[in-house]
Design an enzyme around this catalytic site. Sequence first.
Site, PDB file in Angstrom:
ATOM      1  N   ASP A   1      42.126  43.158  33.423  1.00 51.69           N
ATOM      2  CA  ASP A   1      41.117  42.329  32.738  1.00 51.69           C
ATOM      3  C   ASP A   1      41.731  41.042  32.184  1.00 51.69           C
ATOM      4  O   ASP A   1      42.716  41.072  31.463  1.00 51.69           O
ATOM      5  CB  ASP A   1      40.554  43.193  31.592  1.00 51.69           C
ATOM      6  CG  ASP A   1      39.510  42.495  30.727  1.00 51.69           C
ATOM      7  OD1 ASP A   1      39.028  41.423  31.112  1.00 51.69           O
ATOM      8  OD2 ASP A   1      39.177  43.078  29.670  1.00 51.69           O
TER       9      ASP A   1
ATOM     10  N   HIS B   1      37.566  42.634  24.260  1.00 47.88           N
ATOM     11  CA  HIS B   1      38.612  42.405  25.260  1.00 47.88           C
ATOM     12  C   HIS B   1      39.960  42.112  24.610  1.00 47.88           C
ATOM     13  O   HIS B   1      40.034  41.558  23.515  1.00 47.88           O
ATOM     14  CB  HIS B   1      38.215  41.238  26.178  1.00 47.88           C
ATOM     15  CG  HIS B   1      36.987  41.518  26.976  1.00 47.88           C
ATOM     16  ND1 HIS B   1      37.017  42.149  28.193  1.00 47.88           N
ATOM     17  CD2 HIS B   1      35.679  41.284  26.708  1.00 47.88           C
ATOM     18  CE1 HIS B   1      35.776  42.285  28.654  1.00 47.88           C
ATOM     19  NE2 HIS B   1      34.952  41.760  27.769  1.00 47.88           N
TER      20      HIS B   1
END
Lengths: 556, 556
Positions: A196, A369
């Site tokens: 990611d 995130h």
Amino acid sequence: MYLTNKAKLKIIPLGGLNEIGKNMTVFEYGNDIIVVDCGLAFPDDEMLGIDLVIPDISYLLKNKDKVKAIVLTHGHEDHIGALPYVLKQLNLPIYGTRLTLGLVENKLKEYGLLRDSKLITVKPKETVKIGQFKIEFIRTTHSIADSVALAIHTPVGVIFHSGDFKIDYTPIAGEVADFHRFAELGAQGVLVMLCDSTNIERPGYTMSERTVGETFDNLFRKAEQRIIVATFASNIHRVQQIIDSAHKFGRKVAISGRSMINVVNVAKELGYLDIPADILIDLDEANKLSFDKVVIITTGSQGEPMSALTRMASSEHKKVEIVPGDTVIISASAIPGNEKFISRVINQLFKKGAEVIYDTLADVHVSGHACQEEIKLLHTLIKPRFFIPVHGEYRHLKQHAHLAESLGMDPKNIFIADNGTVLEFTKSSGRITGTVTAGKVLVDGLGVGDVGNIVLRDRKHLSQDGLFVVVVTISKEKRSIIAGPDIISRGFVYVRESEDLIEEAKNLVRKTLSQCEKDDICEWTSIKTMIKDCLSSLLYEKTKRNPMILPIIMEI
Amino acid sequence: MYLTNKAKLKIIPLGGLNEIGKNMTVFEYGNDIIVVDCGLAFPDDEMLGIDLVIPDISYLLKNKDKVKAIVLTHGHEDHIGALPYVLKQLNLPIYGTRLTLGLVENKLKEYGLLRDSKLITVKPKETVKIGQFKIEFIRTTHSIADSVALAIHTPVGVIFHSGDFKIDYTPIAGEVADFHRFAELGAQGVLVMLCDSTNIERPGYTMSERTVGETFDNLFRKAEQRIIVATFASNIHRVQQIIDSAHKFGRKVAISGRSMINVVNVAKELGYLDIPADILIDLDEANKLSFDKVVIITTGSQGEPMSALTRMASSEHKKVEIVPGDTVIISASAIPGNEKFISRVINQLFKKGAEVIYDTLADVHVSGHACQEEIKLLHTLIKPRFFIPVHGEYRHLKQHAHLAESLGMDPKNIFIADNGTVLEFTKSSGRITGTVTAGKVLVDGLGVGDVGNIVLRDRKHLSQDGLFVVVVTISKEKRSIIAGPDIISRGFVYVRESEDLIEEAKNLVRKTLSQCEKDDICEWTSIKTMIKDCLSSLLYEKTKRNPMILPIIMEI
């Protein structure tokens, strides 16, 4: 082109690279294909009228017989949202954790696809065998519960896919990420990591979800009247913390907004929300209570035009009217592109006398995130031989490659790929070997993929300067005008104030047609082009605008 | 309604409140009106096809004889951009500092208005008498040189207008703000302050412009090939710092982009840029030099679609081709709404192999507006009796009112106003007494104010689902179809793939018309409505889309 080679593993991203959203990656070995995630993206500003965007799955359709399953990392729309469209073409078993599949179930029910679908629930630490792949599910932390990373054990080695993640040492109602397993995999050797890249530009660490709960407690302590909190429906942990703070300060909780009600129901049923008895009430009951005993949890944290919070702010909500004394907490940050929507809602709420708390004023949101230091931790634990940055625009993939290099990785082992790129790996090598069809399929109403560039270009043109239609009926024999020219314009000028211009345009069309008659020009295309050109010059000269001009000639 | 009352001063904002941009404020006493600033705003996303937005000056036109002058605080578009439109209706003398008027001159020249205009240059510390007003110009610091605040001395007291400002203790090539005069005015007594609210949500201080120069030095030291810096054309101080760094590292400088070239020329002529001899070259010469000797300063820091940097990024610039090794510095932050444009340009530049440096990666930009601690300093020095927060959306005005209260101001003395609000002040009192016409005038091509809500609504409708035109020619006597129905659609579906739908639509129109014939319905409006309704149902059922349907009936 890409012949099956038993010794090679193919990784083919079909979405999520050079873009935010519509995540989907293909893993192929011999006659087995598995697909990781099946997400949608929201349309860009230029995709006028488009509802959503899904990946082009031509490659999967071409290799229908090989595709064995879809494996999901978590239940966000950018990872599960394309399922209804893909399942209509490929009925595949779907693997995921409980909450993820709970949300998928809900979605498939809406599309009438649930009965025919095969959902297989897995738990973190579990491994399932699909063809020649062994898929191991590993707990991570993210802004939705039950998120996992994947270790995909293949004949050529282990592939590690991070999914979306952050490092939260004090997560809400759940365990920390399975650091021990990450370390173990790293020690045993990981061939390729996909990781990611969403927050790669942010230095430091993302704060723990728990810090938001502390802010809620402080705000709830001070609030004297009703509290309304808007957040992402899927953020169960955030919802849990709102409920916890409400309970602590003796308030009841009502839920507003369709997706919030859906997700809370799924999470409650599956035991992902710990809800004190009798705390949940409906909006009608909430209106009867003293406002200092009420919390409303609502959708609309992005200022979406039809969402519950936006309707409250513009006095269009049937059951919630904002009044002075209300505290409205927007527990989210703006997804790029939504800044102005959110700002408008904040302004409207302030004007109605509410106290509005948002992310520039207090710590009411944390990202889901990982920032740079967290990403470094994952790279360090997994220490893959090859690395593919995923989930990000090109700038993010590039920065992520930079970061991997700064940790000592050989640039030759880092692949900045694109959707459709074919990467092939053996036990000791990795390289880009080609491309397959990949791209954006636009969904507009019932149409999937029927809106292409021409339609979008026309919408763009119409949106800028509107439309100018000229209709004229002409005799087939004499080629003389029988009726018209009539002119209809929309989105161009306010007609009543432009009568002279319209009259001038009509005269010009008459002149052009009689010229055609004289010159014996009788091909429709030529006549239409001439009308278009002369009108275009006239309108631009008079208005400096370029409406779409549609000449229509009826022949009798 | 608002009779002239000699004892009262009116302050009427005509722009800049509840919005960002189009700043304009009216000060009226007896038979004298002065207008402070005359700015434009950029259109919202919903204002499809609109070029720019200017204030509604109905109030000034109604009081034409009273209006004595326009006074400018600085040369940014949101303070001078509406001048060409306003001067066409009201030929007024314009007061401003040298650079401000240099930029105005440039603008009026473009519109062919320079010859008839009267520009009066003033210096900081100067006072001019206009009617019963004495306007004192006071140096401030901002992201454009030669910015001033105003002390407007009126018979009822002193009004202080901050203009746009920040507190920069180490400004580039200029003096610090005139703190001593602020303090003196405060000590003598200020009746009303109007103060910039742009950055009111940001805690702390805005960094000095000089810090950006340090970053440039560091980046220039490391860059091995060409350097391209994009910034706001009007930020002369930023341009100066880029030139300084270029000079320090032995590089030549080329300028790209029309507005950058214009502003640099004006600033150079007026002596606001200190340019070493022979350092400026043109782009052709730059292409002949070794790239490690070149800096290009360009427009396009907001990713504007037609700007020089955007054209470089998409290979459409005639003279600059981005190559691996280039360092591109985007020395700006995103104005809300431009995030995606900028992101696209960054991605394209990276893909071409450039190193791209932007505000999330390095300190390449500082704001031109004061943050909370700077605003507190101004409030504390000026200590006005009444306060009107200006230059901001409602959320900003509200937060600014909060801040003033936190400094001890009586909430009753703070006015959150709107464009058109009339505020009246005497020596000892202030109150809102009414409203005058104010609003947004949309400029589209040559049209000023001719695009209204109906036109915008049609553009919006067309942009979402396109257009569906049905034309049919009918006999006047028999009311039977002579030609058609023909169907033309744009922006709706890709026609070649929708032949069945089009055929079905034609049949439906035939059926509807023959039904009308049978039922003896002969009013055109009714027939058109019937066609519209039946087509609308059909198209929605088949596509879940709502194109604009235009039935056109020709009668012969």
